[in-house]
Every structure is written in structure tokens, then in C-alpha cells.
Design a protein around this motif. Structure first.
Motif, PDB file in Angstrom:
ATOM      1  N   ALA A 113       0.797  -1.456  -0.271  1.00  0.00           N
ATOM      2  CA  ALA A 113       0.034   0.335   0.018  1.00  0.00           C
ATOM      3  C   ALA A 113       0.621   1.132  -0.198  1.00  0.00           C
ATOM      4  O   ALA A 113       0.361   1.991  -0.775  1.00  0.00           O
ATOM      5  N   GLU A 114       2.057   1.531   0.545  1.00  0.00           N
ATOM      6  CA  GLU A 114       2.634   2.657   0.689  1.00  0.00           C
ATOM      7  C   GLU A 114       3.148   2.541  -0.601  1.00  0.00           C
ATOM      8  O   GLU A 114       4.207   3.528  -1.086  1.00  0.00           O
ATOM      9  N   LEU A 115       4.025   1.703  -1.156  1.00  0.00           N
ATOM     10  CA  LEU A 115       4.644   2.034  -2.202  1.00  0.00           C
ATOM     11  C   LEU A 115       3.479   2.011  -3.183  1.00  0.00           C
ATOM     12  O   LEU A 115       3.741   3.094  -4.064  1.00  0.00           O
ATOM     13  N   ASP A 116       2.625   1.551  -3.652  1.00  0.00           N
ATOM     14  CA  ASP A 116       0.995   2.066  -4.303  1.00  0.00           C
ATOM     15  C   ASP A 116       1.121   3.585  -3.815  1.00  0.00           C
ATOM     16  O   ASP A 116       0.496   4.130  -5.793  1.00  0.00           O
ATOM     17  N   ALA A 117       0.929   3.782  -3.123  1.00  0.00           N
ATOM     18  CA  ALA A 117       1.372   5.407  -2.627  1.00  0.00           C
ATOM     19  C   ALA A 117       2.252   6.269  -3.445  1.00  0.00           C
ATOM     20  O   ALA A 117       2.171   7.318  -2.824  1.00  0.00           O
ATOM     21  N   GLY A 118       2.776   5.743  -3.675  1.00  0.00           N
ATOM     22  CA  GLY A 118       4.667   6.938  -3.783  1.00  0.00           C
ATOM     23  C   GLY A 118       5.083   6.717  -3.137  1.00  0.00           C
ATOM     24  O   GLY A 118       6.184   7.203  -2.869  1.00  0.00           O
ATOM     25  N   LYS A 119       4.588   6.279  -2.088  1.00  0.00           N
ATOM     26  CA  LYS A 119       6.059   6.074  -0.830  1.00  0.00           C
ATOM     27  C   LYS A 119       7.800   4.966  -0.988  1.00  0.00           C
ATOM     28  O   LYS A 119       7.196   3.835  -1.492  1.00  0.00           O
ATOM     29  N   ARG A 120       8.646   5.083  -0.462  1.00  0.00           N
ATOM     30  CA  ARG A 120       9.520   3.773  -0.623  1.00  0.00           C
ATOM     31  C   ARG A 120       9.645   3.073   0.800  1.00  0.00           C
ATOM     32  O   ARG A 120       9.671   3.799   1.730  1.00  0.00           O
ATOM     33  N   PRO A 121       8.535   1.602   0.927  1.00  0.00           N
ATOM     34  CA  PRO A 121       8.474   1.323   2.144  1.00  0.00           C
ATOM     35  C   PRO A 121       9.536   0.738   2.714  1.00  0.00           C
ATOM     36  O   PRO A 121      10.862   0.423   2.138  1.00  0.00           O
ATOM     37  N   GLU A 122       9.898   0.641   4.051  1.00  0.00           N
ATOM     38  CA  GLU A 122      10.410  -0.121   5.064  1.00  0.00           C
ATOM     39  C   GLU A 122      10.360  -0.335   5.024  1.00  0.00           C
ATOM     40  O   GLU A 122       9.407  -0.441   6.351  1.00  0.00           O
ATOM     41  N   PHE A 123      10.575  -2.237   6.478  1.00  0.00           N
ATOM     42  CA  PHE A 123      10.266  -3.313   7.173  1.00  0.00           C
ATOM     43  C   PHE A 123      11.646  -3.793   7.207  1.00  0.00           C
ATOM     44  O   PHE A 123      12.126  -4.540   6.645  1.00  0.00           O
ATOM     45  N   PRO A 124      11.394  -4.450   8.541  1.00  0.00           N
ATOM     46  CA  PRO A 124      12.180  -5.395   9.246  1.00  0.00           C
ATOM     47  C   PRO A 124      11.846  -6.693   9.168  1.00  0.00           C
ATOM     48  O   PRO A 124      10.697  -6.768   8.780  1.00  0.00           O
ATOM     49  N   VAL A 125      12.831  -7.752   8.808  1.00  0.00           N
ATOM     50  CA  VAL A 125      12.916  -8.748   8.572  1.00  0.00           C
ATOM     51  C   VAL A 125      14.004  -8.866   9.842  1.00  0.00           C
ATOM     52  O   VAL A 125      14.819  -9.063  10.245  1.00  0.00           O
ATOM     53  N   GLU A 126      13.221  -9.827  10.647  1.00  0.00           N
ATOM     54  CA  GLU A 126      14.080 -10.475  11.900  1.00  0.00           C
ATOM     55  C   GLU A 126      14.279 -12.356  11.563  1.00  0.00           C
ATOM     56  O   GLU A 126      13.262 -12.449  11.304  1.00  0.00           O
ATOM     57  N   VAL A 127      15.533 -11.936  11.961  1.00  0.00           N
ATOM     58  CA  VAL A 127      16.074 -13.508  11.809  1.00  0.00           C
ATOM     59  C   VAL A 127      16.686 -14.049  13.087  1.00  0.00           C
ATOM     60  O   VAL A 127      17.781 -13.375  13.752  1.00  0.00           O
ATOM     61  N   ALA A 128      16.419 -15.380  13.639  1.00  0.00           N
ATOM     62  CA  ALA A 128      16.829 -15.905  14.758  1.00  0.00           C
ATOM     63  C   ALA A 128      17.790 -16.979  13.791  1.00  0.00           C
ATOM     64  O   ALA A 128      17.553 -17.821  13.271  1.00  0.00           O
ATOM     65  N   VAL A 129      19.127 -17.190  14.244  1.00  0.00           N
ATOM     66  CA  VAL A 129      19.900 -18.341  13.651  1.00  0.00           C
ATOM     67  C   VAL A 129      20.158 -18.778  15.533  1.00  0.00           C
ATOM     68  O   VAL A 129      20.376 -18.532  16.028  1.00  0.00           O
ATOM     69  N   THR A 130      20.280 -20.390  14.915  1.00  0.00           N
ATOM     70  CA  THR A 130      20.145 -21.293  16.157  1.00  0.00           C
ATOM     71  C   THR A 130      20.722 -22.499  15.981  1.00  0.00           C
ATOM     72  O   THR A 130      20.990 -22.976  14.584  1.00  0.00           O
ATOM     73  N   ARG A 131      22.093 -23.391  16.611  1.00  0.00           N
ATOM     74  CA  ARG A 131      22.314 -24.309  16.789  1.00  0.00           C
ATOM     75  C   ARG A 131      21.561 -25.840  16.743  1.00  0.00           C
ATOM     76  O   ARG A 131      20.421 -25.555  16.851  1.00  0.00           O
ATOM     77  N   GLY A 132      22.143 -26.591  16.172  1.00  0.00           N
ATOM     78  CA  GLY A 132      21.303 -27.943  16.591  1.00  0.00           C
ATOM     79  C   GLY A 132      20.960 -28.251  17.665  1.00  0.00           C
ATOM     80  O   GLY A 132      19.740 -28.886  17.720  1.00  0.00           O
ATOM     81  N   ASP A 133      21.152 -28.325  18.849  1.00  0.00           N
ATOM     82  CA  ASP A 133      20.367 -28.075  20.575  1.00  0.00           C
ATOM     83  C   ASP A 133      18.818 -27.064  20.288  1.00  0.00           C
ATOM     84  O   ASP A 133      17.800 -26.745  21.245  1.00  0.00           O
TER      85      ASP A 133
END
Length: 150
Positions: A113-133
Motif C-alpha cells: 500500500a505504501e508503494l502504491d501511494a508512491g512512497k518508498r516503504p521500509e520494513f524489518p525482517v527478523e532473523v534467528a540463527v539457531t544451533r543443533g540443540d
């Protein structure tokens, strides 16, 4: 343009040489979540025998990019996704294979919707890195933007 689960990993392996170098494995790629594995490789270990921080960051950033392509691949004709900032927190020592799980921090519809409105949207992506346990070794937040094509 529609991107399928398998093609996102293949696309990134073809266009981002570091993905192939580190032998990243794409386990799941959907608009809701991306899961990638960094196999344990002696040549990418650090001084304590775990994966080097640079390799783990590349894993996390690649997971964030995969979910961005899955969520916004249909917008590539009018905007290019770009990372804006990244923040990394190291929580525990990683050993062996590590897995990064990325999730979007904003609803897809709001970003479009922000892109449609002519804006340059920003958004976070959360990443969790886990080990075998299952312990979280690293948390990464990558803020992305969709830069409209001019």
C-alpha cells in the motif's frame, strides 16, 4: 513475476556468488518465513571452532533476502528490494550446522500500500540463527526497502 519456493534458492545461488561459496541450503521459502542452513565447514570456522561471524551474517542476510523475494517478488517490475540497515546480536556460541529463520516484521499488504501511494516503504525482517540443540546463537534484524523504479 511470481517466484516459487525452489526457484528463489536457485535464483539467489545463481546471482549471489557468496550463497554458493558458503553452500547455503534453502529449506523453506514462503512469504511468511524463510529457513536456510549453513553447513558446518572447517574453512569458515572462527577461533573458537564455530562458524565465523561473517558467515553467520551472510546466512541471516540471505534468509532475509529470500523472504523479501517470496513476499514481494510480484513487485519486482516496479521496485527493487534493497537492505537499508542491519543489526546483529550474538547470544551464544554456535557450533556445527546453524539454521536461520526469517520472518517479516510488517504485513505485506501494508508495505505494498505504501508503494502504491508512491512512497518508498521500509520494513524489518527478523532473523534467528539457531544451533543443533535449538538455542538461539544470533539475532539479526535487517531493514529492507522497496525502491521504486524511476
Amino acid at each position: 513475476m511470481s517466484l516459487e519456493q525452489k526457484s528463489i534458492g536457485e535464483l539467489l545461488a545463481e546471482t549471489v556468488p557468496m550463497v554458493k561459496t558458503l553452500k547455503l541450503e534453502y529449506l523453506e521459502t514462503t512469504p511468511e518465513r524463510a529457513v536456510l542452513r549453513l553447513p558446518d565447514q572447517p574453512e569458515y570456522r572462527n577461533h573458537v571452532g564455530g562458524p565465523h561471524a561473517g558467515a553467520m551474517f551472510t546466512l541471516a542476510e540471505s534468509a532475509s533476502g529470500a523472504i523479501v523475494l517470496a513476499a514481494f517478488g510480484d513487485q519486482l517490475g516496479r521496485a527493487v528490494p534493497l537492505p537499508v540497515t542491519a543489526q546483529t546480536a550474538f547470544k551464544k556460541i554456535a557450533r556445527g550446522d546453524v539454521v536461520a529463520t526469517a520472518t517479516l516484521g510488517r504485513p505485506i499488504a501494508d508495505v505494498v500500500a505504501e508503494l502504491d501511494a508512491g512512497k518508498r516503504p521500509e520494513f524489518p525482517v527478523e532473523v534467528a540463527v539457531t544451533r543443533g540443540d535449538g538455542a538461539v546463537t544470533t539475532e539479526v534484524t535487517v531493514v529492507w526497502t522497496l525502491r521504486p523504479n524511476d
